[in-house]
Scaffold this motif. Sequence first.
Motif, PDB file in Angstrom:
ATOM      1  N   LEU A 207       4.566   9.849  -8.162  1.00 36.95           N
ATOM      2  CA  LEU A 207       5.117   9.697  -9.585  1.00 36.95           C
ATOM      3  C   LEU A 207       4.003  10.028 -10.602  1.00 36.95           C
ATOM      4  N   ALA A 208       2.938   9.925 -10.366  1.00 32.92           N
ATOM      5  CA  ALA A 208       1.924  10.216 -11.082  1.00 32.92           C
ATOM      6  C   ALA A 208       1.581  11.834 -11.109  1.00 32.92           C
ATOM      7  N   GLY A 209       2.138  12.507 -10.068  1.00 36.45           N
ATOM      8  CA  GLY A 209       2.088  13.920 -10.224  1.00 36.45           C
ATOM      9  C   GLY A 209       1.136  14.553  -9.006  1.00 36.45           C
ATOM     10  N   GLN A 210       0.791  13.882  -8.272  1.00 35.95           N
ATOM     11  CA  GLN A 210      -0.050  14.165  -7.140  1.00 35.95           C
ATOM     12  C   GLN A 210       0.604  14.742  -6.084  1.00 35.95           C
ATOM     13  N   PRO A 211      -0.083  15.799  -5.301  1.00 41.98           N
ATOM     14  CA  PRO A 211       0.703  16.377  -4.095  1.00 41.98           C
ATOM     15  C   PRO A 211       1.154  15.283  -3.180  1.00 41.98           C
ATOM     16  N   ALA A 212       1.941  15.508  -2.354  1.00 41.78           N
ATOM     17  CA  ALA A 212       2.467  14.629  -1.417  1.00 41.78           C
ATOM     18  C   ALA A 212       1.465  14.197  -0.255  1.00 41.78           C
ATOM     19  N   GLY A 213       0.788  15.341   0.232  1.00 45.17           N
ATOM     20  CA  GLY A 213      -0.135  15.061   1.063  1.00 45.17           C
ATOM     21  C   GLY A 213      -1.198  13.952   0.455  1.00 45.17           C
TER      22      GLY A 213
ATOM     23  N   ALA B 229      -0.814  11.791  -1.902  1.00 42.88           N
ATOM     24  CA  ALA B 229      -0.120  10.796  -2.063  1.00 42.88           C
ATOM     25  C   ALA B 229      -0.097   9.777  -0.610  1.00 42.88           C
ATOM     26  N   ALA B 230       0.438  10.540   0.350  1.00 46.01           N
ATOM     27  CA  ALA B 230       0.430   9.828   1.462  1.00 46.01           C
ATOM     28  C   ALA B 230      -0.850   9.448   2.379  1.00 46.01           C
ATOM     29  N   LEU B 231      -1.907  10.104   2.133  1.00 51.92           N
ATOM     30  CA  LEU B 231      -3.379   9.697   2.330  1.00 51.92           C
ATOM     31  C   LEU B 231      -3.752   8.572   1.580  1.00 51.92           C
ATOM     32  N   SER B 232      -3.411   8.468   0.372  1.00 51.21           N
ATOM     33  CA  SER B 232      -3.788   7.525  -0.673  1.00 51.21           C
ATOM     34  C   SER B 232      -3.097   6.189  -0.132  1.00 51.21           C
TER      35      SER B 232
ATOM     36  N   GLY C 224       0.921  -1.280   0.198  1.00 49.02           N
ATOM     37  CA  GLY C 224       0.063   0.166  -0.058  1.00 49.02           C
ATOM     38  C   GLY C 224       0.738   1.319   0.015  1.00 49.02           C
ATOM     39  N   ALA C 225       2.030   1.307   0.683  1.00 56.18           N
ATOM     40  CA  ALA C 225       2.830   2.348   0.752  1.00 56.18           C
ATOM     41  C   ALA C 225       3.428   2.595  -0.469  1.00 56.18           C
ATOM     42  N   MET C 226       3.779   1.686  -1.277  1.00 60.18           N
ATOM     43  CA  MET C 226       4.349   1.874  -2.523  1.00 60.18           C
ATOM     44  C   MET C 226       3.452   2.047  -3.559  1.00 60.18           C
ATOM     45  N   ALA C 227       2.066   1.885  -3.383  1.00 60.78           N
ATOM     46  CA  ALA C 227       1.117   2.353  -4.240  1.00 60.78           C
ATOM     47  C   ALA C 227       1.210   4.032  -4.018  1.00 60.78           C
ATOM     48  N   GLY C 228       1.247   4.480  -2.692  1.00 62.16           N
ATOM     49  CA  GLY C 228       1.474   5.834  -2.463  1.00 62.16           C
ATOM     50  C   GLY C 228       2.547   6.554  -3.325  1.00 62.16           C
ATOM     51  N   GLY C 229       3.460   5.931  -3.334  1.00 59.53           N
ATOM     52  CA  GLY C 229       4.887   6.401  -4.050  1.00 59.53           C
ATOM     53  C   GLY C 229       4.461   6.593  -5.531  1.00 59.53           C
ATOM     54  N   LEU C 230       3.718   5.430  -6.024  1.00 58.01           N
ATOM     55  CA  LEU C 230       3.250   5.543  -7.564  1.00 58.01           C
ATOM     56  C   LEU C 230       2.390   6.935  -7.807  1.00 58.01           C
ATOM     57  N   THR C 231       1.632   7.317  -6.788  1.00 58.86           N
ATOM     58  CA  THR C 231       0.674   8.335  -6.915  1.00 58.86           C
ATOM     59  C   THR C 231       1.467   9.596  -6.774  1.00 58.86           C
TER      60      THR C 231
END
Length: 162
Positions: A30-36, A38-41, A21-28
């Motif tokens: 990379l897709a250009g989403q804001p860090a916050g 990505a962390a919540l996702s 799940g944390a790796m999926a946040g990293g992919l988020t």
Amino acid sequence: MNGRHSLELALPGATIGAVAGAMAGGLTLLAGQPAGMAALSALALAAPLALFGGLYGVLLGHGVFRPGTFGPVGLYWMAAFPLSRLVQETLFGVGTADGVLTFLAYQAMVSLGFAIGFVWMHERLMPHWLMRRAPDNPVAKELLGHYLRFARMTQARKGARR
């Protein structure tokens, strides 16, 4: 089996789910989403995947699943992965815009790839964890015996082919 023994069996699977799940946040990210975002996702996916990963370890300890089998585990993740993704998308996404059933059907197809990776990681981590816990945990000791029998059977099959 007391609760501590179950929690000990759940730890490897929960860890694998949380890391995925944390790796999926990293992919988020990379897709250009804001860090916050990505962390919540990542958290929204890591929590249910950790829960289902831990439950897999407990079910493995209770004999519902057997080491070295994929079919039942694939079916397990065909239900658990889409539910985990639905939680994530409900909280922080827009992936259900085409409809929940379409989303769940796609996630069920993707889940088999996740299941292969999960089982591969779990089969490599769990025996080492069981060797550490077996002296204090009778359930871990019994499950380690299942893993050892499976390893011997696999080795005998490989030897018979040569």
